[in-house]
Scaffold this motif. Structure first.
Motif, short mmCIF file in Angstrom:
data_model
loop_
_atom_site.label_atom_id
_atom_site.label_comp_id
_atom_site.label_asym_id
_atom_site.label_seq_id
_atom_site.Cartn_x
_atom_site.Cartn_y
_atom_site.Cartn_z
N GLY A 4 -8.14 9.35 -3.30
CA GLY A 4 -6.75 9.02 -3.43
C GLY A 4 -5.88 9.59 -2.14
O GLY A 4 -5.17 8.88 -1.96
N LEU A 7 -6.40 6.78 0.40
CA LEU A 7 -5.99 5.51 0.32
C LEU A 7 -4.60 5.02 0.32
O LEU A 7 -3.62 6.12 0.38
CB LEU A 7 -6.93 5.12 -1.23
N TRP A 9 -0.60 4.71 -1.07
CA TRP A 9 0.00 5.35 -1.83
C TRP A 9 0.90 4.58 -2.67
O TRP A 9 1.34 4.88 -3.76
CB TRP A 9 0.55 6.69 -1.38
N GLY A 88 -4.11 4.89 -4.22
CA GLY A 88 -4.18 6.28 -4.16
C GLY A 88 -3.69 7.20 -5.15
O GLY A 88 -4.22 8.27 -5.35
#
Length: 369
Positions: A4, A7, A9, A88
């Motif tokens: 997360g 990735l 957001w 994310g």
């Protein structure tokens, strides 16, 4: 949590329905999120008491980063622009919440620290940090209507659960004393569970419409083929199985020697039931009520399709318009409501069980000799 942190957001869209572009977090923020993802795991081995605090910090940081990125994304955008959480955030947040929950199990004495993210989240919300998040933007736009739909949802759940208890409790007591009828009663309740909720709601439209037409007094009370009436009938039928099933297990689980002893003391069957059998069976019976209550929260959301209202209104409106923010506006509160109901009734089960245990064992604090 590590995935997360790396990735995207935030997803920025020009309006609620248009496709958007995904935005990541700056390198410094990503590094901080990676560190927060690793710290609870490292602390769990050497300093378990710190794990809850670090996990709570990770949850708070997830919402803080989301708030900061949504404000940055919306800067200079039109009024209709929306900044929603992306993959994310939705990966990092469940990981952080799982770490907080695990920390409470690993270190019960400091379990309270794993819940510190709740007041921190409230402070972020009140301080305006999360005001740019699209879910909260939609909530502000809905205004008082969202509160009305929440109350409608609660009324549906409470009304159906109350009706199921009024029907199911006497039915359970009556069936418990007649073992030959157990199969028929549980079979009928199981048969209702096999019918999909949407199909059952549809099947009730025609008979309730005919009943309202034939009896104007019922129509004046609000009985109709669509709306709250079929929703309450369907939800009541769904709630009967866990209430009756757990009630039968609870009542038949009362030791026969205890009932015989009550009869030997001169108690009538009614006195034995109210003073002996029901108190001993209540914790297990309450477990069925808890299962029914949690199930009804979900069924009430489906009932929005026939005009019953509730939080399901936003779920289906969001599905029809492909607006994920509206779906979350209905789904997240419904999920939280189910969790809170489960926790409250589970706590009541534990309290009743502990109280009955103290009353039965004179060696425990508060026991009755």
């Amino acid at each position: 949590m590590l995935a997360g942190a790396l990735l995207p957001w935030v997803t920025l869209r020009p309006n609620r329905l248009a496709p958007g572009e995904t935005l990541g977090v700056p390198v410094a923020m990503a590094a901080g999120l990676v560190m927060l993802a690793l710290l609870p795991a490292l602390a769990a081995r050497r300093r378990p008491a710190w794990t809850g605090l670090l996990a709570a910090l990770a949850v708070t940081a997830a919402f803080g980063v989301l708030g900061a990125r949504t404000h940055a994304a919306l800067a200079g955008q039109a009024e209709f622009a929306r900044a929603s959480a992306s993959s994310g955030f939705w990966l990092f947040l469940p990981g952080a919440l799982t770490a907080a929950y695990g920390a409470g199990l690993a270190a019960p004495r400091t379990r309270w620290t794993s819940w510190l993210w709740l007041p921190a989240l409230l402070a972020l919300a009140l301080g305006g940090t999360l005001s740019g998040w699209s879910v909260l933007v939609e909530a502000r736009n809905e205004g008082p209507r969202w509160g009305q739909e929440l109350l409608t949802h609660l009324r549906l759940v409470g009304g159906a659960l109350g009706a199921a208890l009024l029907i199911g409790a006497p039915l359970t007591v009556w069936t418990a004393r007649r073992p030959r009828l157990t199969g028929a009663v549980l079979g009928a309740a199981n048969a209702v569970q096999t019918v999909p909720s949407l199909a059952l709601l549809g099947l009730l439209i025609a008979p309730l419409s005919a009943l309202a037409t034939a009896v104007p007094a019922l129509r004046a009370l609000g009985v109709a083929g669509i709306g709250a009436a079929p929703a309450l009938v369907a939800m009541t039928l769904y709630a009967l199985l866990p209430i009756v099933r757990n009630g039968l297990v609870a009542l038949r689980g009362v030791p026969a020697g205890t009932v015989d002893a009550a009869a030997g003391m001169g108690m009538t069957p009614a006195q034995s039931f109210w003073r002996i059998e029901l108190p001993l069976a209540l914790p297990v019976w309450l477990s069925g009520v808890r299962q029914a209550a949690v199930m009804l929260v979900g069924v009430a959301a489906v009932a929005a399709l026939i005009g019953a209202g509730g939080l399901g209104t936003y779920i289906f409106k969001g599905l029809q318009s492909a607006a994920a923010d509206l779906i979350l506006l209905g789904a997240v509160p419904a999920a939280l409501l189910a969790v809170l109901l489960d926790a409250a009734l589970r706590g009541a089960e534990g309290w009743l069980g502990a109280r009955l245990g103290r009353a039965a064992d004179p060696d425990l604090p508060g026991g009755t000799p």
